[in-house]
Design an enzyme around this catalytic site. Structure first.
Site, PDB file in Angstrom:
ATOM      1  N   ASP A 185       0.833  -1.204   0.000  1.00 23.10           N
ATOM      2  CA  ASP A 185       0.000   0.000   0.000  1.00 23.10           C
ATOM      3  C   ASP A 185       0.869   1.256   0.000  1.00 23.10           C
ATOM      4  OD1 ASP A 185      -2.308   1.436  -0.027  1.00 23.10           O
ATOM      5  OD2 ASP A 185      -2.798   1.123   2.085  1.00 23.10           O
ATOM      6  N   ASN A 233     -10.630  -3.125  -6.424  1.00 18.50           N
ATOM      7  CA  ASN A 233      -9.820  -2.136  -7.168  1.00 18.50           C
ATOM      8  C   ASN A 233     -10.421  -1.762  -8.529  1.00 18.50           C
ATOM      9  OD1 ASN A 233      -6.585  -3.294  -5.927  1.00 18.50           O
ATOM     10  ND2 ASN A 233      -7.867  -1.622  -5.220  1.00 18.50           N
TER      11      ASN A 233
HETATM   12  C1  FPP Z   1      -1.920   0.047  -3.506  1.00 16.81           C
HETATM   13  O1  FPP Z   1      -1.421   1.378  -3.446  1.00 16.81           O
HETATM   14  C2  FPP Z   1      -1.318  -0.661  -4.642  1.00 16.81           C
HETATM   15  C3  FPP Z   1      -1.997  -1.257  -5.656  1.00 16.81           C
HETATM   16  C4  FPP Z   1      -3.468  -1.296  -5.727  1.00 16.81           C
HETATM   17  C5  FPP Z   1      -1.287  -1.902  -6.791  1.00 16.81           C
HETATM   18  C6  FPP Z   1      -0.110  -2.731  -6.410  1.00 16.81           C
HETATM   19  C7  FPP Z   1       0.510  -3.264  -7.621  1.00 16.81           C
HETATM   20  C8  FPP Z   1       1.857  -3.286  -7.873  1.00 16.81           C
HETATM   21  C9  FPP Z   1       2.870  -2.799  -6.944  1.00 16.81           C
HETATM   22  C10 FPP Z   1       2.323  -3.868  -9.173  1.00 16.81           C
HETATM   23  C11 FPP Z   1       2.648  -5.332  -8.992  1.00 16.81           C
HETATM   24  C12 FPP Z   1       2.992  -5.919 -10.294  1.00 16.81           C
HETATM   25  C13 FPP Z   1       3.041  -7.243 -10.566  1.00 16.81           C
HETATM   26  C14 FPP Z   1       3.289  -7.713 -11.925  1.00 16.81           C
HETATM   27  C15 FPP Z   1       2.823  -8.256  -9.562  1.00 16.81           C
HETATM   28  P1  FPP Z   1      -2.451   2.572  -3.590  1.00 16.81           P
HETATM   29  O2  FPP Z   1      -2.558   2.925  -5.023  1.00 16.81           O
HETATM   30  O3  FPP Z   1      -3.733   2.210  -2.932  1.00 16.81           O
HETATM   31  O4  FPP Z   1      -1.717   3.701  -2.804  1.00 16.81           O
HETATM   32  P2  FPP Z   1      -2.425   4.911  -2.011  1.00 16.81           P
HETATM   33  O5  FPP Z   1      -3.184   4.288  -0.867  1.00 16.81           O
HETATM   34  O6  FPP Z   1      -1.263   5.731  -1.559  1.00 16.81           O
HETATM   35  O7  FPP Z   1      -3.310   5.624  -2.981  1.00 16.81           O
END
Ligand code: FPP
Length: 266
Positions: A36, A84
């Site tokens: 996260d 998501n």
């Molecule tokens: C949450 O941060 C993250 C995600 C929903 C996506 C995670 C995906 C990756 C790191 C890519 C992985 C790739 C592979 C191929 C496995 P957020 O966007 O909710 O962050 P925020 O809470 O700060 O908005």
């Protein structure tokens, strides 16, 4: 600890030489991560949110390599939840394309490092091209003897439980299964994670104290480490801190601390 036997003792000593302070005999066998804080990481740098996800991939690769070096048996990462889809369409599209690109780009090196990759979740809803890459990657690495790398994609813990219950109910209706035969092992064998031991350690970044519909069944006895570090900044030292935190815990699984138990008995 169930050590990853793809690594020779020599390689392991080399890889672990700078993990001082860690008890290498008490590492978690299975680590789960809620990655996260990608959006906040990007915002703090004046970048578009999507850049945070790209940076998150690098943090995930580094964590996978560290787990592999340490002989940790499995790493399960929450990449995209059933919730998501509610994000802006351009972010959802970006993430789907990112998964495809990463799979295409990294498959050879995953193969070289003997990683077995699996995608867990309701995969039918993913774009056709991504589904094909997932099938290819899973088949190509299925027999690899290194770390089990599970990428939860279109994954929701509640949906997983409902699907498992449905599959069992259908088998009962068809007369193939006696409801009396349904126990915890039988139920777990219908989950996406079938065949994988439960995580010992859950790491959640960005300071949020929630499970967010992740591995609801499997995390029953996991130790939880929450860190304020945003996922793209999660590095070797953050991971070592998480492992030290894990090693400071006394895991009782609903029983008693062996020392307390000893005192009660004597
Ligand atoms: C949450 O941060 C993250 C995600 C929903 C996506 C995670 C995906 C990756 C790191 C890519 C992985 C790739 C592979 C191929 C496995 P957020 O966007 O909710 O962050 P925020 O809470 O700060 O908005």
């Amino acid at each position: 600890m169930s050590r990853n036997w793809a690594i020779s003792a020599e390689d392991l000593t080399q890889a672990c030489s700078d993990f001082s302070g860690l008890d290498l005999n008490r590492l978690p066998a299975h680590v789960a991560v809620i990655m996260d804080g990608n959006g906040r990481w990007a915002k703090a740098r004046g970048l578009p949110r999507l850049k945070g996800h790209s940076a998150g991939v690098e943090a995930l690769k580094a964590t996978l390599r560290l787990c592999n070096d340490l002989g940790i048996r499995a790493l399960t990462a929450y990449a995209f939840s059933t919730e998501n889809w509610a994000r802006p369409q351009d972010e959802v599209n970006f993430l789907m394309t990112l998964f495809e690109r990463v799979l295409q780009r990294e498959l050879d090196s995953l193969e070289k490092e003997k990683v077995r990759i699996r995608f867990l979740g309701d995969l039918n809803a993913l774009p056709e091209g991504l589904q094909q890459l997932i099938t290819q990657a899973s088949e190509r690495t299925a027999k690899n003897i290194g770390i089990h790398f599970n990428v939860c994609t279109n994954y929701g813990g509640r949906r997983e439980l409902v699907l498992a219950a449905k599959k069992l109910a259908e088998r009962c209706v068809r007369g193939e299964l006696d409801p009396e035969m349904i126990d915890e092992n039988r139920f777990a064998s219908e989950l996406f994670t079938a065949g994988e031991d439960d995580p010992d350690l859950l790491i959640r970044t960005s300071g949020e104290n929630r499970i967010s519909n992740f591995l609801l069944w499997q995390l029953a006895y996991a130790e939880i480490h929450v860190t304020d570090v945003l996922w793209p900044d999660f590095d070797r030292s953050s991971f070592i801190k998480a492992l030290m935190d894990y090693q400071s815990r006394c895991r009782r699984f609903g029983g008693l601390d062996p020392l307390v138990k000893g005192r009660i008995r004597s």
